[in-house]
Write an enzyme that holds these catalytic residues in place. Structure first.
Site, PDB file in Angstrom:
ATOM      1  N   LYS A  72       0.792  -1.235   0.000  1.00 51.42           N
ATOM      2  CA  LYS A  72       0.000   0.000   0.000  1.00 51.42           C
ATOM      3  C   LYS A  72       0.829   1.293   0.000  1.00 51.42           C
ATOM      4  O   LYS A  72       0.387   2.307  -0.509  1.00 51.42           O
ATOM      5  CB  LYS A  72      -0.941   0.027   1.207  1.00 51.42           C
ATOM      6  CG  LYS A  72      -2.165  -0.866   1.068  1.00 51.42           C
ATOM      7  CD  LYS A  72      -3.114  -0.581   2.220  1.00 51.42           C
ATOM      8  CE  LYS A  72      -4.310  -1.515   2.190  1.00 51.42           C
ATOM      9  NZ  LYS A  72      -5.348  -1.071   3.142  1.00 51.42           N
ATOM     10  N   ASN A  93      -4.710   1.989  -2.149  1.00 57.16           N
ATOM     11  CA  ASN A  93      -5.192   0.607  -2.288  1.00 57.16           C
ATOM     12  C   ASN A  93      -5.972   0.385  -3.572  1.00 57.16           C
ATOM     13  O   ASN A  93      -6.464  -0.715  -3.818  1.00 57.16           O
ATOM     14  CB  ASN A  93      -6.007   0.174  -1.063  1.00 57.16           C
ATOM     15  CG  ASN A  93      -7.319   0.907  -0.963  1.00 57.16           C
ATOM     16  OD1 ASN A  93      -7.569   1.863  -1.701  1.00 57.16           O
ATOM     17  ND2 ASN A  93      -8.166   0.475  -0.055  1.00 57.16           N
ATOM     18  N   ALA A 132      -5.417   3.564  15.824  1.00 50.99           N
ATOM     19  CA  ALA A 132      -4.631   4.538  15.063  1.00 50.99           C
ATOM     20  C   ALA A 132      -3.810   3.830  13.983  1.00 50.99           C
ATOM     21  O   ALA A 132      -2.786   4.331  13.536  1.00 50.99           O
ATOM     22  CB  ALA A 132      -3.715   5.320  15.991  1.00 50.99           C
ATOM     23  N   GLY A 133      -4.275   2.646  13.535  1.00 50.46           N
ATOM     24  CA  GLY A 133      -3.582   1.911  12.480  1.00 50.46           C
ATOM     25  C   GLY A 133      -4.020   2.390  11.097  1.00 50.46           C
ATOM     26  O   GLY A 133      -4.562   3.491  10.953  1.00 50.46           O
ATOM     27  N   ALA A 135      -6.473   1.468   9.040  1.00 47.42           N
ATOM     28  CA  ALA A 135      -7.903   1.730   8.833  1.00 47.42           C
ATOM     29  C   ALA A 135      -8.306   3.028   9.530  1.00 47.42           C
ATOM     30  O   ALA A 135      -9.031   3.864   8.963  1.00 47.42           O
ATOM     31  CB  ALA A 135      -8.733   0.561   9.361  1.00 47.42           C
TER      32      ALA A 135
HETATM   33  P1  NDP Z   1      -3.373  -2.071  12.023  1.00 45.14           P
HETATM   34  O1  NDP Z   1      -2.588  -3.239  12.471  1.00 45.14           O
HETATM   35  O2  NDP Z   1      -2.748  -1.036  11.178  1.00 45.14           O
HETATM   36  O3  NDP Z   1      -3.964  -1.310  13.336  1.00 45.14           O
HETATM   37  C1  NDP Z   1      -4.581  -2.008  14.365  1.00 45.14           C
HETATM   38  C2  NDP Z   1      -5.071  -1.032  15.426  1.00 45.14           C
HETATM   39  O4  NDP Z   1      -5.833  -1.774  16.373  1.00 45.14           O
HETATM   40  C3  NDP Z   1      -3.957  -0.350  16.191  1.00 45.14           C
HETATM   41  O5  NDP Z   1      -4.306   0.986  16.444  1.00 45.14           O
HETATM   42  C4  NDP Z   1      -3.901  -1.144  17.493  1.00 45.14           C
HETATM   43  O6  NDP Z   1      -3.500  -0.378  18.615  1.00 45.14           O
HETATM   44  C5  NDP Z   1      -5.346  -1.498  17.676  1.00 45.14           C
HETATM   45  N1  NDP Z   1      -5.546  -2.669  18.527  1.00 45.14           N
HETATM   46  C6  NDP Z   1      -5.267  -3.961  18.249  1.00 45.14           C
HETATM   47  N2  NDP Z   1      -5.606  -4.752  19.279  1.00 45.14           N
HETATM   48  C7  NDP Z   1      -6.113  -3.933  20.246  1.00 45.14           C
HETATM   49  C8  NDP Z   1      -6.637  -4.150  21.538  1.00 45.14           C
HETATM   50  N3  NDP Z   1      -6.718  -5.372  22.065  1.00 45.14           N
HETATM   51  N4  NDP Z   1      -7.075  -3.072  22.242  1.00 45.14           N
HETATM   52  C9  NDP Z   1      -6.991  -1.835  21.727  1.00 45.14           C
HETATM   53  N5  NDP Z   1      -6.508  -1.562  20.491  1.00 45.14           N
HETATM   54  C10 NDP Z   1      -6.065  -2.598  19.766  1.00 45.14           C
HETATM   55  O7  NDP Z   1      -4.643  -2.690  11.317  1.00 45.14           O
HETATM   56  P2  NDP Z   1      -5.614  -1.979  10.264  1.00 45.14           P
HETATM   57  O8  NDP Z   1      -5.878  -0.595  10.703  1.00 45.14           O
HETATM   58  O9  NDP Z   1      -5.127  -2.204   8.893  1.00 45.14           O
HETATM   59  O10 NDP Z   1      -6.939  -2.846  10.414  1.00 45.14           O
HETATM   60  C11 NDP Z   1      -7.754  -2.778  11.560  1.00 45.14           C
HETATM   61  C12 NDP Z   1      -9.034  -3.546  11.307  1.00 45.14           C
HETATM   62  O11 NDP Z   1      -9.765  -2.890  10.301  1.00 45.14           O
HETATM   63  C13 NDP Z   1      -8.812  -4.982  10.804  1.00 45.14           C
HETATM   64  O12 NDP Z   1      -9.525  -5.846  11.635  1.00 45.14           O
HETATM   65  C14 NDP Z   1      -9.402  -5.006   9.414  1.00 45.14           C
HETATM   66  O13 NDP Z   1     -10.130  -6.189   9.194  1.00 45.14           O
HETATM   67  C15 NDP Z   1     -10.351  -3.835   9.441  1.00 45.14           C
HETATM   68  N6  NDP Z   1     -10.505  -3.224   8.108  1.00 45.14           N
HETATM   69  C16 NDP Z   1     -11.744  -3.248   7.552  1.00 45.14           C
HETATM   70  C17 NDP Z   1     -11.961  -2.696   6.318  1.00 45.14           C
HETATM   71  C18 NDP Z   1     -13.341  -2.756   5.740  1.00 45.14           C
HETATM   72  O14 NDP Z   1     -13.502  -2.415   4.575  1.00 45.14           O
HETATM   73  N7  NDP Z   1     -14.351  -3.133   6.497  1.00 45.14           N
HETATM   74  C19 NDP Z   1     -10.869  -2.053   5.552  1.00 45.14           C
HETATM   75  C20 NDP Z   1      -9.609  -2.057   6.237  1.00 45.14           C
HETATM   76  C21 NDP Z   1      -9.452  -2.645   7.467  1.00 45.14           C
HETATM   77  P3  NDP Z   1      -1.942  -0.053  18.962  1.00 45.14           P
HETATM   78  O15 NDP Z   1      -1.531   1.001  17.996  1.00 45.14           O
HETATM   79  O16 NDP Z   1      -2.002   0.438  20.350  1.00 45.14           O
HETATM   80  O17 NDP Z   1      -1.201  -1.337  18.789  1.00 45.14           O
END
Ligand code: NDP
Length: 283
Positions: A72, A93, A132-133, A135
């Site tokens: 990406k 994307n 803050a990932g 998505a």
């Molecule tokens: P990333 O790995 O980039 O980010 C994950 C985020 O989730 C981080 O901010 C992380 O926090 C947080 N996180 C993970 N576990 C926990 C927890 N137990 N408690 C609190 N925060 C948590 O992933 P993406 O952003 O790429 O994806 C996130 C979700 O979005 C995925 O499940 C994906 O399926 C979904 N998605 C859906 C789409 C759709 O079209 N419906 C499109 C794109 C994504 P920290 O920074 O603190 O680690």
């Protein structure tokens, strides 16, 4: 009789791993449904193969392709023109190829905002994002560009959360602030929209983001990015609190619709795409 055409338009996806990516099923269903003579090919392409894959797509006259992990960001090196949100987000994307020129868009946030707008217009609204990932970044930027006035980022990792808040404040008209995620954190009553953009709930219908559910007010709109299972624990509990809710399946369907619009200049019929995903996700 009309002359036969054995040459299909080509589209697809470049990512790795990719065997669990359902986009191909959704896109080929909508192509069939709308009588578009096109194929969508799910290709296992990692960082090492990306340059050749892009050259190949250009050589074969592909209409465009999606990019996912790990491409990406790297794909931006090959793009001639970036959409506004893709530039701010720093990730692409969806790539459109026209006359050998590549345009890059980010449809993650667009798909979300489009789904949201069917229920509530983010303009002037206060939005709280969990996560803050990738998505969260896409949703924050696109919601800000769609006129959300204030965005609160709640995240465990302070650095990532702060960086996203700064990005929003610096590059969009919205104000943003970062709040460090503490166990059982309460959501401010003044928030209009609450979005789970963490991965909590993916493949686990009982997993719940660690927030104070009882702090949710019936006036608040609660959305989840998790597409599978669509009815997450958060959405069920929010509905119990009287909140209107939106699941992540719509966001995914809207991304498929945007693919089709960008590649074929046509409006997509979302029904066949939604049907395919619902069937796949409920097994
Ligand atoms: P990333 O790995 O980039 O980010 C994950 C985020 O989730 C981080 O901010 C992380 O926090 C947080 N996180 C993970 N576990 C926990 C927890 N137990 N408690 C609190 N925060 C948590 O992933 P993406 O952003 O790429 O994806 C996130 C979700 O979005 C995925 O499940 C994906 O399926 C979904 N998605 C859906 C789409 C759709 O079209 N419906 C499109 C794109 C994504 P920290 O920074 O603190 O680690």
């Amino acid at each position: 009789a009309e002359q036969q055409n054995f040459l299909s338009d080509l589209t697809g996806s470049f990512s790795s791993p990719c065997s669990e990516n359902p986009t191909v099923a959704m896109m080929e269903a909508v192509y069939r449904h709308q009588g578009i003579n096109a194929r969508y090919i799910n290709c296992d392409v990692g960082q090492q193969q990306l340059a050749m894959a892009v050259a190949g797509a250009k050589a074969m006259g592909w209409r465009g392709f999606n990019c996912s992990i790990p491409n990406k960001q790297t794909i931006i090196d090959y793009i001639d023109e970036l959409g506004t949100s893709a530039r701010v987000i720093g990730a692409v994307n969806c790539v459109i190829i026209r006359d050998g020129k590549l345009t890059g868009e980010n449809t993650d946030g667009k798909g979300f905002v489009e789904a949201l707008k069917e229920h509530i217009d983010p303009r002037g609204k206060k939005l709280t994002l969990l996560g803050a990932g990738g998505a969260a970044r896409a949703i924050a930027v696109e919601s800000a560009l769609a006129g959300a006035s204030e965005i609160t980022i709640i995240n465990r990792d302070q650095q990532k959360g702060q960086a996203l808040a700064e990005l929003i404040t610096q590059h969009t008209p919205a104000r943003a602030r970062f709040v460090h995620w503490t166990a059982g954190i309460a959501i401010d009553a003044g928030q209009d929209i609450v979005v789970n953009a963490t991965s909590v709930g993916l493949d686990d219908a009982e997993a719940l983001p660690d927030i104070d559910i009882e702090s949710l007010k019936p006036t608040q709109f609660v959305a989840d990015v998790i597409p599978n299972p669509p009815q997450t624990a958060l959405l069920r509990k929010a509905a119990d609190q009287g909140c209107q809710t939106l699941n992540g399946l719509n966001m995914l369907v809207n991304q498929g619709a945007l693919n089709l619009a960008y590649w074929f200049d046509r409006r997509a019929d979302k029904a066949p795409m939604k049907k395919v995903l619902q069937q796949l996700f409920t097994g």
